[in-house]
Design an enzyme around this catalytic site. Sequence first.
Site, mmCIF file in Angstrom:
data_model
loop_
_atom_site.group_PDB
_atom_site.id
_atom_site.type_symbol
_atom_site.label_atom_id
_atom_site.label_comp_id
_atom_site.label_asym_id
_atom_site.label_seq_id
_atom_site.Cartn_x
_atom_site.Cartn_y
_atom_site.Cartn_z
ATOM 1 N N HIS A 81 42.999 43.312 34.834
ATOM 2 C CA HIS A 81 43.284 42.106 35.624
ATOM 3 C C HIS A 81 42.133 41.796 36.569
ATOM 4 C CE1 HIS A 81 44.882 45.611 37.826
ATOM 5 N NE2 HIS A 81 44.520 44.969 38.929
ATOM 6 N N CYS A 82 42.010 40.552 36.922
ATOM 7 C CA CYS A 82 40.962 40.147 37.867
ATOM 8 C C CYS A 82 41.244 38.752 38.403
ATOM 9 C CB CYS A 82 39.590 40.162 37.192
ATOM 10 S SG CYS A 82 39.375 38.876 35.960
#
Lengths: 165, 116
Positions: A81-82
């Site tokens: 995730h980012c």
Amino acid sequence: MRQPAVPATKAVEPSTVRLAEFLSPHSVSLSLKATEKPEILEELVSLLPLSDVDRRIALGILGQREAVGSTGIGMGVAIPHCRSAIFANLQIAFARSPRGIAYQAIDRKRVQLFFLVVSPPIEVTNQYHAVLAAIVNVTKDAHNRKRLLEAESAVEVRSILGGAA
Amino acid sequence: MNRDLELIIRLNDLELLYREFADGSTSAATEESLGFPLAKREKVSIARAEIRAQLSRRLLSRFDTIFHKYHKAVAPVLNGVAYCCYEKLPINLYASSTTNDEITSCPYCGKFLYFL
């Protein structure tokens, strides 16, 4: 048409999140081809509707996030995730590797279920962490993991996520 | 796409990641509580330094000034609206910049613009 990111409101309870709302049927792959971590991230990012430049930027920040600590949370699940300014809204991609892939997960087991979560730095509904928590909650349940491993279509995957969140 | 603009976006993302995982931050605590280990936070600092070294002093100074003031230095543009000040951009700016081939700034707050 893509929707804009606007300032965040208060935090959202994971139990109220409907994961399927963030997962397009086009962002589901039930047979990952990649066998190495960098290739997996590339394949996951390719499931999102992004330009070549945006994919490169996304892979850069995802790689940095993985360098801080693996997002393989065990039980055969990884949630890379980012956040980045290149994303207009929160999106999820789902991919499955029937044979499992060495992903440096915390339990050192091979990972079969991958959830990519991307978001603008600030989104209107402030659901980034709630979405991560909802995915963790769904995949903690062995029955849900089994259903995701056996799902035969993107519709079925979305149904499992929509119903279980 | 303009190379410097790409570096600015990457630096903006890294600065936000660095702050997100700072000691004592709510985000870091949330991620750790969800089971994501954050053992190697120093890696972000190294990556930040690498990108900083590739930007000119002038651009870096501008980036730092904006980031210090607003806690982010890049704003996306959608349908002619800059999502920092939520104002419609002047038509001449919007018409000439949508390919991100040059660096443009929000005429209202100065943030770097990225046309989605």
